[in-house]
Design an enzyme around this catalytic site. Structure first.
Site, short mmCIF file in Angstrom:
data_model
loop_
_atom_site.label_atom_id
_atom_site.label_comp_id
_atom_site.label_asym_id
_atom_site.label_seq_id
_atom_site.Cartn_x
_atom_site.Cartn_y
_atom_site.Cartn_z
N LYS A 127 0.86 -1.19 0.00
CA LYS A 127 0.00 0.00 0.00
C LYS A 127 0.90 1.23 0.00
O LYS A 127 1.51 1.56 1.01
CB LYS A 127 -0.93 0.01 1.21
N ARG A 143 -7.50 11.75 -7.49
CA ARG A 143 -8.64 10.90 -7.15
C ARG A 143 -9.87 11.72 -6.80
O ARG A 143 -11.00 11.29 -7.04
CB ARG A 143 -8.30 9.97 -5.98
#
Length: 632
Positions: A127, A143
């Site tokens: 991650k 995003r």
């Protein structure tokens, strides 16, 4: 709303998390999240995840912060455009218990479509802790809220490359900076990698450090589909969970704050679907580090070989991750002053694995004692940015002793010249490495060393001269600022050792990897060591000459420019094989990762090491195979 004064008190932990009202805690979490996504974090990732967010989730599990994607802050354009695909957040688990609940949900969903638990396939990836974006091949978007984001295609126009030179249009990913690059070039200028990453994205013109990071490929856009993976059955995941997490966390040279697990089975992913915030078939495991609170007994200044004064906090003996901690660094006196690190302070420490313990925060600030004078030489200290520095470089005892011990430590072909020996030599008016090489047994015995010790020290000096070492290691031993082993090797790939003292600023800047500011420091450093260098060089050290980059490019063999690791007992001495490999254009590493091309094995190599290498896509070859591919 919380006032800035209250927010500052929460950050300093004058107000602790348990003292906050639920509404205040919620607002603070939103404020901290906005700051993080704007590239200006106000608290650490660990504190946000494991203290504030964890407390909020316990108090208000249905808080809107857990139901929608976190906003990305005001650092991006107000105008948003529709993303080519939805970019949802990822649900998080902070313990095996929470992971078990996710696995139970997978099992129940699998039963609905006739899929047994053992048939469920899982993959795991690191991650990344960067800036999320979506690359459709023409534009790069942030995003945003998962549906609409800002157009930041300018970062590709500035020269940003894609991980593994993969090309554009690979969808979702993150803009990150290599951990090794950050620690080598940026750690003194930026507190967190995220602070630096934000400078790559913003509309303002790039500064020199950002431009260099892009040119050096220290900063990259990493598409998620190009990340290395672990994959296996659900049964294997449950049986080897800790081992898998440990393996995945070190797969890449980027800041990683967890492991993403997701279902591979398409039918199960379809069955589980998503909510407004995240896919139900995916979860990120973020492991809490060991954290303790401890009282500071004293803060002592420590003088380094470069003159920087490091505050060392002496704390109550505390067991942390299997080790008893009694001392911990305060990093620099700028932090001491800012955080209130003094006698009686209560600090929060963390230590993960075998990593050196560090202070996360000062929970109870106390009056601080900032030294005015150097503890070693008594000269006034000066502030250079956040650092207190003793500028009496030529005569400060601690700096002289530090430089001498550093020289022999970096040469690494001798024993006996540790700090105790060097302190004794200093007490008898030995002030430089060159003076040490003039000593003989009689003089050492007169200083107070025993006959056997004196004979051994002279023998070690002879050994340091006769035993072959790389010329870049010899240069690095002089301890110039910003001239560690890597930069010294880089410099000597373009110029011979004895020619570097005549180099101009322009000549050094023209070498790939050296920006103008670094070149200026190198020129100044070379001037400062030239006299001592000439005194020592006359002893004719057995130096292995670095091959020029232009000469390496003429070599043609199968392993040229490949990354390899040697392991096991070799017929040829392993160190000699490493040196020769570099001479013929091979990049030698010491640890296995996805960046490694080949693992060269001798005898007595564990099967587990071989299997781990193969899982990471590393080609395993024997010593004989290796020798057949190059000319020894």
């Amino acid at each position: 709303m919380l006032s800035q004064n209250i927010i500052d008190k929460i950050i300093r932990q004058d107000i602790l998390v348990d003292e906050l009202l639920d509404e205040e805690l919620s607002i603070f979490c939103q404020t901290a999240n906005l700051a993080y996504r704007s590239g200006k974090p106000i608290i650490s990732n660990e504190d946000y995840d494991f203290i504030y967010l964890a407390t909020l989730k316990n108090k208000e599990p249905n808080n809107p912060l857990f139901k929608s994607i976190e906003p990305e802050g005001r650092a991006f354009a107000e105008e948003k455009v529709l993303l080519p695909e939805l970019m949802l957040s990822i649900d998080k688990a902070y313990s095996w218990n929470e992971m078990s609940k996710w696995i139970e949900r997978l099992e129940k969903s699998g039963m609905l479509i006739g899929l047994d638990l053992n048939a469920i396939q899982i993959k795991a990836t690191p991650k990344l802790d960067g800036f999320a974006g979506f690359d459709d091949g023409n534009r790069l978007y942030t995003r945003g809220d998962g549906k609409k984001g800002s157009d930041i295609s300018r970062v590709f126009k500035r020269g940003l490359c894609v991980f593994k030179d993969s090309g554009r249009g690979l969808g979702a990913g993150e803009i990150v900076v290599k951990k090794s690059y950050f620690e080598k070039y940026l750690v003194h200028s930026f507190e967190y990698p995220r602070n630096f990453q934000s400078s790559l994205i913003k509309e303002k013109a790039l500064d020199e450090q950002a431009q260099k990071a892009i040119i050096d490929k220290g900063a990259l856009f990493v598409p998620f589909i190009k990340l290395p993976i672990w994959s296996g059955s659900m049964t294997e995941l449950v049986a080897k969970f800790e081992e898998i997490v440990s393996q995945v966390l070190v797969m890449v040279d980027f800041d990683v704050d967890g492991v993403v697990f997701e279902v591979i089975n398409i039918d199960l992913k379809t069955q589980m679907g998503a909510n407004r915030k995240f896919h139900r078939w995916q979860i990120a495991f973020k492991e809490n580090k060991d954290i303790v609170q401890v009282k500071v007994l004293n803060v002592m200044p420590q003088v380094g070989r470069s003159g920087k004064i490091t505050p060392v906090a002496e704390v109550e003996p505390t067991l942390l991750s299997g080790a008893t901690i009694v001392r911990v660094t305060g990093h620099h006196y700028g932090l001491v002053k800012e955080q209130g690190l003094g006698i009686g302070s209560v600090v929060e420490l963390t230590r993960s694995g075998l990593v050196i313990p560090k202070i996360i925060s000062v929970l109870k600030p106390m009056p601080v004692d900032i030294p005015d004078n150097c503890l070693s030489c008594g000269m006034p200290l000066v502030w250079e940015s956040d650092f207190l520095v003793c500028v009496n470089h030529k005569n400060c005892p601690a700096q002289i002793i530090g430089r001498i011990t550093y020289f022999f430590k970096v040469l690494a072909n001798n024993d006996g010249f540790g700090i105790a020996t060097v302190e004794k030599l200093y007490a008898h008016n030995i002030r430089s490495v060159s003076q040490i090489y003039t000593l003989n047994v009689e003089r050492l015995m007169a200083i107070g060393f025993g006959e056997k010790t004196s004979i051994n020290l002279i023998s070690q000096l002879s050994r340091s001269i006769s035993e072959k070492i790389e010329d870049w290691r010899f240069l690095a031993a002089f301890g110039m600022h910003r001239m560690g082993l890597g930069n010294c090797e880089n410099l000597l790939k373009s110029y011979r050792l004895n020619d570097i003292f005549d180099l101009t600023l322009e000549q050094i800047t023209n070498i790939d990897g050296f920006a103008e500011l670094t070149a200026q420091v190198i020129v100044q450093g070379l001037v400062s060591i030239v006299d001592e260098y000439n005194q020592i060089y006359q002893y004719n050290f057995n130096l292995d000459t670095t091959v020029f980059t232009k000469d390496l490019q003429t070599l043609m063999h199968e392993l040229f420019d490949k990354r390899i690791v040697f392991t096991g007992k070799m017929n040829c001495p392993r160190n000699e094989m490493k040196k020769h490999a570099k001479l013929v254009g091979i990049k030698v590493s010491t640890t296995i990762s996805t960046k490694i091309d080949y693992l060269v094995i001798g005898s007595r190599v564990g099967q587990k090491k071989i299997q781990n290498a193969e899982k990471l896509g590393v080609v395993v070859m024997t010593e004989a195979d290796y020798l057949s591919k190059i000319t020894m």
